[in-house]
Design a protein around this motif. Structure first.
Motif, mmCIF file in Angstrom:
data_model
loop_
_atom_site.group_PDB
_atom_site.id
_atom_site.type_symbol
_atom_site.label_atom_id
_atom_site.label_comp_id
_atom_site.label_asym_id
_atom_site.label_seq_id
_atom_site.Cartn_x
_atom_site.Cartn_y
_atom_site.Cartn_z
ATOM 1 N N ASP A 271 -18.398 -15.663 -10.884
ATOM 2 C CA ASP A 271 -18.038 -16.658 -11.902
ATOM 3 C C ASP A 271 -19.251 -17.254 -12.603
ATOM 4 O O ASP A 271 -19.160 -17.719 -13.744
ATOM 5 N N LEU A 272 -20.408 -17.256 -11.912
ATOM 6 C CA LEU A 272 -21.630 -17.837 -12.472
ATOM 7 C C LEU A 272 -22.481 -16.817 -13.207
ATOM 8 O O LEU A 272 -23.565 -17.145 -13.698
ATOM 9 N N GLY A 273 -22.036 -15.555 -13.253
ATOM 10 C CA GLY A 273 -22.789 -14.518 -13.946
ATOM 11 C C GLY A 273 -23.795 -13.799 -13.078
ATOM 12 O O GLY A 273 -24.541 -12.946 -13.573
ATOM 13 N N ARG A 274 -23.840 -14.100 -11.796
ATOM 14 C CA ARG A 274 -24.784 -13.436 -10.898
ATOM 15 C C ARG A 274 -24.266 -12.051 -10.513
ATOM 16 O O ARG A 274 -23.075 -11.880 -10.254
ATOM 17 N N VAL A 275 -25.159 -11.078 -10.465
ATOM 18 C CA VAL A 275 -24.772 -9.715 -10.100
ATOM 19 C C VAL A 275 -24.520 -9.670 -8.596
ATOM 20 O O VAL A 275 -25.378 -10.050 -7.795
ATOM 21 N N VAL A 276 -23.320 -9.195 -8.204
ATOM 22 C CA VAL A 276 -22.970 -9.096 -6.781
ATOM 23 C C VAL A 276 -22.841 -7.650 -6.329
ATOM 24 O O VAL A 276 -22.771 -7.368 -5.137
ATOM 25 N N GLY A 277 -22.822 -6.713 -7.283
ATOM 26 C CA GLY A 277 -22.719 -5.299 -6.960
ATOM 27 C C GLY A 277 -22.756 -4.485 -8.228
ATOM 28 O O GLY A 277 -22.777 -5.035 -9.339
ATOM 29 N N VAL A 278 -22.762 -3.158 -8.093
ATOM 30 C CA VAL A 278 -22.818 -2.275 -9.252
ATOM 31 C C VAL A 278 -21.915 -1.072 -9.029
ATOM 32 O O VAL A 278 -21.517 -0.768 -7.896
ATOM 33 N N THR A 279 -21.602 -0.407 -10.115
ATOM 34 C CA THR A 279 -21.040 0.931 -10.058
ATOM 35 C C THR A 279 -21.917 1.813 -10.923
ATOM 36 O O THR A 279 -22.364 1.394 -12.003
ATOM 37 N N GLY A 280 -22.218 3.008 -10.430
ATOM 38 C CA GLY A 280 -23.138 3.894 -11.130
ATOM 39 C C GLY A 280 -22.472 5.175 -11.578
ATOM 40 O O GLY A 280 -21.801 5.851 -10.781
ATOM 41 N N ARG A 281 -22.658 5.540 -12.848
ATOM 42 C CA ARG A 281 -22.073 6.746 -13.426
ATOM 43 C C ARG A 281 -23.083 7.886 -13.304
ATOM 44 O O ARG A 281 -24.243 7.782 -13.722
ATOM 45 N N ALA A 282 -22.650 9.004 -12.710
ATOM 46 C CA ALA A 282 -23.514 10.175 -12.590
ATOM 47 C C ALA A 282 -23.735 10.794 -13.958
ATOM 48 O O ALA A 282 -22.927 10.618 -14.883
ATOM 49 N N GLY A 289 -19.126 18.268 -7.048
ATOM 50 C CA GLY A 289 -19.144 17.594 -5.751
ATOM 51 C C GLY A 289 -19.835 16.255 -5.773
ATOM 52 O O GLY A 289 -19.674 15.459 -4.834
ATOM 53 N N VAL A 290 -20.621 15.991 -6.811
ATOM 54 C CA VAL A 290 -21.260 14.681 -6.946
ATOM 55 C C VAL A 290 -20.234 13.684 -7.473
ATOM 56 O O VAL A 290 -19.605 13.936 -8.498
ATOM 57 N N PRO A 291 -20.024 12.561 -6.781
ATOM 58 C CA PRO A 291 -19.024 11.584 -7.262
ATOM 59 C C PRO A 291 -19.356 11.101 -8.665
ATOM 60 O O PRO A 291 -20.507 10.813 -8.982
ATOM 61 N N LYS A 292 -18.317 11.005 -9.499
ATOM 62 C CA LYS A 292 -18.534 10.558 -10.867
ATOM 63 C C LYS A 292 -19.047 9.129 -10.886
ATOM 64 O O LYS A 292 -19.961 8.792 -11.649
ATOM 65 N N TYR A 293 -18.474 8.278 -10.041
ATOM 66 C CA TYR A 293 -18.912 6.885 -9.925
ATOM 67 C C TYR A 293 -19.213 6.569 -8.468
ATOM 68 O O TYR A 293 -18.552 7.073 -7.552
ATOM 69 N N LEU A 294 -20.221 5.754 -8.263
ATOM 70 C CA LEU A 294 -20.606 5.320 -6.922
ATOM 71 C C LEU A 294 -20.770 3.814 -6.934
ATOM 72 O O LEU A 294 -21.539 3.273 -7.717
ATOM 73 N N ASN A 295 -20.017 3.138 -6.066
ATOM 74 C CA ASN A 295 -20.044 1.672 -6.016
ATOM 75 C C ASN A 295 -20.977 1.174 -4.919
ATOM 76 O O ASN A 295 -21.249 1.874 -3.936
ATOM 77 N N THR A 296 -21.415 -0.063 -5.072
ATOM 78 C CA THR A 296 -22.037 -0.785 -3.962
ATOM 79 C C THR A 296 -21.050 -0.815 -2.798
ATOM 80 O O THR A 296 -19.860 -1.050 -3.016
ATOM 81 N N PRO A 297 -21.501 -0.579 -1.574
ATOM 82 C CA PRO A 297 -20.587 -0.715 -0.435
ATOM 83 C C PRO A 297 -20.260 -2.178 -0.201
ATOM 84 O O PRO A 297 -20.875 -3.074 -0.798
ATOM 85 N N ARG A 298 -19.325 -2.436 0.687
ATOM 86 C CA ARG A 298 -18.982 -3.828 0.996
ATOM 87 C C ARG A 298 -20.176 -4.533 1.614
ATOM 88 O O ARG A 298 -20.828 -4.016 2.522
ATOM 89 N N THR A 299 -20.474 -5.713 1.102
ATOM 90 C CA THR A 299 -21.589 -6.511 1.606
ATOM 91 C C THR A 299 -21.116 -7.953 1.793
ATOM 92 O O THR A 299 -19.939 -8.268 1.607
ATOM 93 N N ALA A 300 -22.038 -8.824 2.136
ATOM 94 C CA ALA A 300 -21.696 -10.236 2.304
ATOM 95 C C ALA A 300 -21.250 -10.881 1.000
ATOM 96 O O ALA A 300 -20.595 -11.927 1.021
#
Length: 556
Positions: A271-282, A289-300
């Protein structure tokens, strides 16, 4: 009294009679015969209304840290547990809260990642007195702990319950992890580094080719394999913190390497605009076999069941000012709808994507909060603009289950070709067409009927057609009167070529249409004949204690 029961195996929890739930009966002679053959069987109680107008709906709240009395107390504060008739406790702290079944035959609903389930039409629970195994592995009986007094019992509203559970989960699921502050800090440092590396990368060129703005994007280069790790450790961050943020993993040689490499990056923000994770496009020419998108795993700080692309302080502000959320599938769709909205001066269009996962109740709860909507306030208005293929249509049907009946009737669905999405429309036809499609979106009830019904085929026998109509009627029963009327009008149009026109519309009216009777006040409730465990029912809901009430954040 009309309560339907059947024997259940104590060890496996499976029905012992052929036909399972369908074998449930209220006939005393049949019940006696079942338990004559299976004297040690548990009692399965069929939930939902029965032919005599009696029966129970049961809200089960799981035991454990986030369930049982603590969650029940929070839900009771919201008023959604009012009207209970009886409460039974499982070994381990789980609770069954009984309500008189109403005439709507509302569907059974699982919510809160399985912490809460409404058992109604087509479901069952273990009756009090049955033996169950608690979370601690110890067996014990399900015991009635409280009964309502007088005529205070009334049906539970399953949709209001789900909305409240979704809201509770969205607020209370934030982990109290002492590492969260450091994880947030290292994630900001990583994003700053990725943003610096966008210019001149293949990612920037690819984004431009998709007519996407480079604002707010980042890039993770392919090499060196530990480039980000070395940058962050050189800036004073610990390897343990980098790994906890999902930024690194152990390589085959045991050394820490960057988890995300050679990808164009899109940020998930809070809500404050801080980056909490990403998704990356190959890259487009990545090996098979390479995933088209890769997300940040679950974190705190990152949970994909709550994170949304396009979210941030600007989106929250626009939603709070009356903006309409446009739910799309991927990051380029978010950028496409945002570009079209800016080109057309439409600040009221707010694109959001649940990238890498299906839309969840927690997503919808967060949007409701931002839009200042809720079960007791104005309904949320949503536009779905997911991909036009079968998977996209199925995702819309699933996502709409998290809306209230009124919200489903108000929802709109953008019509896209089977091979199209908002990003491809922007690239091929321009922003004006994107806005025109959003403006011309059809109602969700109409889309629902079209998605569930087969196209006219004179060779399709009636036996094969009936299940389709049944699915439509069952789903339409979850809509409010307005939504059901829209679904009926569309169904009437589709049915005209078929011979079952009058029969099916008659069944629709009985179950979901304007001819369906109003909700009863008592649902024909009759007291259940089970031991009361010698306890006197209190007047207030029995699960609030000072310790429990202070342990969970308020969502009022």
């Amino acid at each position: 009294m009309g309560l339907r029961v059947f024997p259940v195996d104590r060890a496996t929890g499976d029905p012992r009679e052929q036909g399972g739930l369908q074998a449930a009966t209220s006939d005393p002679d049949q019940v006696f015969e079942m338990w004559r053959r299976l004297p040690r069987a548990n009692v399965g109680l069929a939930t939902g209304p029965n032919a005599s107008g009696t029966g129970f709906d049961v809200v089960h709240i799981a035991g454990g840290v986030h369930g049982g009395a603590r969650l029940a107390s929070q839900l009771n504060d919201g008023g959604v547990l009012d009207g209970w008739a009886m409460v039974a406790e499982h070994p381990g702290g789980g609770l069954d809260i009984y309500y008189p079944a109403d005439g709507w035959a509302q569907p059974s609903i699982a919510m809160g990642d399985g912490q809460v389930k409404l058992h109604s039409y087509g479901s069952w629970v273990l009756a009090p007195g049955s033996v169950a195994v608690g979370d601690d592995g110890q067996a014990g009986r399900i015991v009635v702990t409280h009964r309502a007094s007088g005529g205070s019992a009334s049906p539970v509203n399953g949709f209001a319950l789900r909305a409240r559970v979704d809201q509770w989960c969205a607020v209370s699921a934030d982990p109290q992890d002492p590492r969260a502050g450091r994880v947030l800090g290292v994630t900001q440092a990583a994003w700053a580094r990725w943003a610096e590396q966008l210019d001149g990368s293949w990612g920037a060129g690819y984004a431009r080719s998709r007519q996407a703005s480079l604002e707010g994007l980042g890039f993770a280069p392919a090499s060196p394999r530990d480039g980000l790790v070395r940058y962050l450790t050189g800036s004073g961050w610990l390897l343990a913190e980098i790994e906890a943020a999902g930024l690194a993993r152990a390589g085959r040689d045991g050394r820490m390497v960057d988890r995300i490499r050679d990808r164009l990056l899109f940020a998930f923000r809070d809500d404050l605009g801080r980056v909490v994770g990403v998704t990356g496009r190959a890259r487009p020419d990545a090996p098979e076999g390479v995933p088209k998108y890769l997300n940040t795993p679950r974190t705190a700080i990152f949970h994909k069941s709550r994170a949304m692309l396009g979210w941030g302080p600007e989106a929250v502000g626009r939603l709070g000012g009356g903006g309409v959320p446009v739910l799309v599938e991927g990051p380029f769709d978010v950028l496409a709808v945002e570009a079209a909205a800016r080109a057309g001066g439409r600040a009221d269009i707010v694109p959001l994507a649940a990238s890498g996962t299906a839309w969840t109740g927690q997503h919808v709860a967060l949007i409701r909060q931002a839009a200042r909507c809720g079960p007791s306030g104005r309904p949320l208005r949503v536009v779905f603009a997911l991909d036009g293929d079968d998977a996209g249509q199925a995702a819309i049907l699933k996502a709409a289950e998290h809306l209230t009946p009124t919200e489903q009737g108000l929802a709109r669905v953008v019509e896209l070709a089977s091979d199209a999405d908002p990003a491809s429309v922007l690239e091929g036809d321009g922003p004006d067409v994107v806005l025109d499609l959003i403006a011309g979106a059809r109602t969700f009830p109409v889309m629902m009927v079209d998605a569930l019904c087969p196209a006219f085929d004179p060779e399709l026998s009636a036996a094969f057609r009936v299940p389709y109509w049944h699915d439509v009627i069952e789903r339409a029963a979850t809509l409010d009167r307005y939504g059901a009327s829209l679904a009926r009008e569309r169904l009437d149009q589709l049915l005209r070529p078929w011979g079952e026109h009058d029969i099916i519309l008659g069944e629709f009216d009985r179950r979901a249409g304007a001819g369906f009777p109003a909700r009863p006040q008592s649902g024909g409730f009759a007291a259940v004949d089970v031991p009361s465990a010698g306890l006197t029912p209190p007047r207030a809901f029995p699960f609030t204690t000072p310790t429990q009430a202070s342990a969970t954040p308020s969502i009022a």
